[in-house]
Design a protein around this motif. Structure first.
Motif, PDB file in Angstrom:
ATOM      1  N   ALA A  56       0.858  -0.863  -0.117  1.00  0.00           N
ATOM      2  CA  ALA A  56      -0.027   0.081   0.065  1.00  0.00           C
ATOM      3  C   ALA A  56       0.826   1.177   0.028  1.00  0.00           C
ATOM      4  O   ALA A  56       1.898   1.317   0.872  1.00  0.00           O
ATOM      5  CB  ALA A  56      -0.827   0.170   1.146  1.00  0.00           C
ATOM      6  N   GLN A  57       0.450   2.319  -0.667  1.00  0.00           N
ATOM      7  CA  GLN A  57       1.180   3.566  -0.737  1.00  0.00           C
ATOM      8  C   GLN A  57       0.023   4.520  -0.689  1.00  0.00           C
ATOM      9  O   GLN A  57      -0.920   4.551  -1.131  1.00  0.00           O
ATOM     10  CB  GLN A  57       1.678   3.892  -2.126  1.00  0.00           C
ATOM     11  N   ASN A  58       0.247   5.589   0.398  1.00  0.00           N
ATOM     12  CA  ASN A  58      -0.506   6.695   0.634  1.00  0.00           C
ATOM     13  C   ASN A  58       0.334   7.939   0.151  1.00  0.00           C
ATOM     14  O   ASN A  58       1.546   7.992   0.287  1.00  0.00           O
ATOM     15  CB  ASN A  58      -0.838   6.914   2.021  1.00  0.00           C
ATOM     16  N   THR A  59      -0.408   8.805  -0.564  1.00  0.00           N
ATOM     17  CA  THR A  59      -0.014   9.942  -1.128  1.00  0.00           C
ATOM     18  C   THR A  59      -0.503  11.008  -0.619  1.00  0.00           C
ATOM     19  O   THR A  59      -1.432  11.158  -0.325  1.00  0.00           O
ATOM     20  CB  THR A  59      -0.107  10.059  -2.758  1.00  0.00           C
ATOM     21  N   VAL A  60       0.486  11.986   0.006  1.00  0.00           N
ATOM     22  CA  VAL A  60       0.095  13.296   0.600  1.00  0.00           C
ATOM     23  C   VAL A  60       0.750  14.478  -0.078  1.00  0.00           C
ATOM     24  O   VAL A  60       1.789  14.330  -0.939  1.00  0.00           O
ATOM     25  CB  VAL A  60       0.429  13.178   2.073  1.00  0.00           C
ATOM     26  N   THR A  61       0.269  15.673   0.173  1.00  0.00           N
ATOM     27  CA  THR A  61       1.012  16.958  -0.156  1.00  0.00           C
ATOM     28  C   THR A  61       1.175  17.493   1.158  1.00  0.00           C
ATOM     29  O   THR A  61       0.159  17.724   1.783  1.00  0.00           O
ATOM     30  CB  THR A  61       0.195  17.821  -0.935  1.00  0.00           C
ATOM     31  N   ILE A  62       2.590  17.781   1.528  1.00  0.00           N
ATOM     32  CA  ILE A  62       2.890  18.484   2.590  1.00  0.00           C
ATOM     33  C   ILE A  62       3.146  20.009   2.256  1.00  0.00           C
ATOM     34  O   ILE A  62       4.261  20.166   1.280  1.00  0.00           O
ATOM     35  CB  ILE A  62       4.145  17.974   3.404  1.00  0.00           C
ATOM     36  N   SER A  63       2.543  20.957   2.868  1.00  0.00           N
ATOM     37  CA  SER A  63       2.855  22.203   2.563  1.00  0.00           C
ATOM     38  C   SER A  63       3.784  22.984   3.801  1.00  0.00           C
ATOM     39  O   SER A  63       3.324  22.794   4.718  1.00  0.00           O
ATOM     40  CB  SER A  63       1.470  23.321   2.196  1.00  0.00           C
TER      41      SER A  63
END
Length: 113
Positions: A56-63
């Motif tokens: 499993a891979q979770n993709t996020v955007t970190i600002s």
């Protein structure tokens, strides 16, 4: 785009470096660089097949806010969300305003860093 009130996560950035193992040898390891406040926004999850295993891979955007420190971040670094205990491989770094106040990092869990 992130706003100051949405910076709820403590994000630590680590850089790969050779670390002394205490016996006169060096080995590859992570060296903490700095910690800043950031916003973590989830993207769609996914799966990949690695060595015939489903992962499993979770993709996020970190600002994060741009600063002298955060402008040093590179794709071979990793990000850690301290309260959550999650490690992220940094895949890309974008300045969405071209010299503006924020950096956006596309990151993944479950990915080789």
């Amino acid at each position: 785009m992130a706003r100051a009130g949405s910076l709820r996560h403590k994000i630590t950035f680590d850089k790969r470096a050779d670390v002394d193992d205490g016996y006169g040898n060096t080995q590859a390891g992570w060296v903490e660089q700095f910690t800043v406040r950031g916003e973590v926004r989830p993207k769609l999850g996914g799966e990949t097949v690695t060595a015939a295993r489903l992962q499993a891979q979770n993709t996020v955007t970190i600002s994060v806010r741009q600063s002298d420190k955060t402008r040093l971040i590179r794709e071979d670094w990793r990000a850690r969300d301290l309260p959550e205990g999650v490690e992220y491989a940094i895949k890309s770094i974008v300045d969405p305003d071209d010299g503006g106040a924020w950096l956006e990092l596309l990151c993944q869990t479950g990915a080789a860093a």
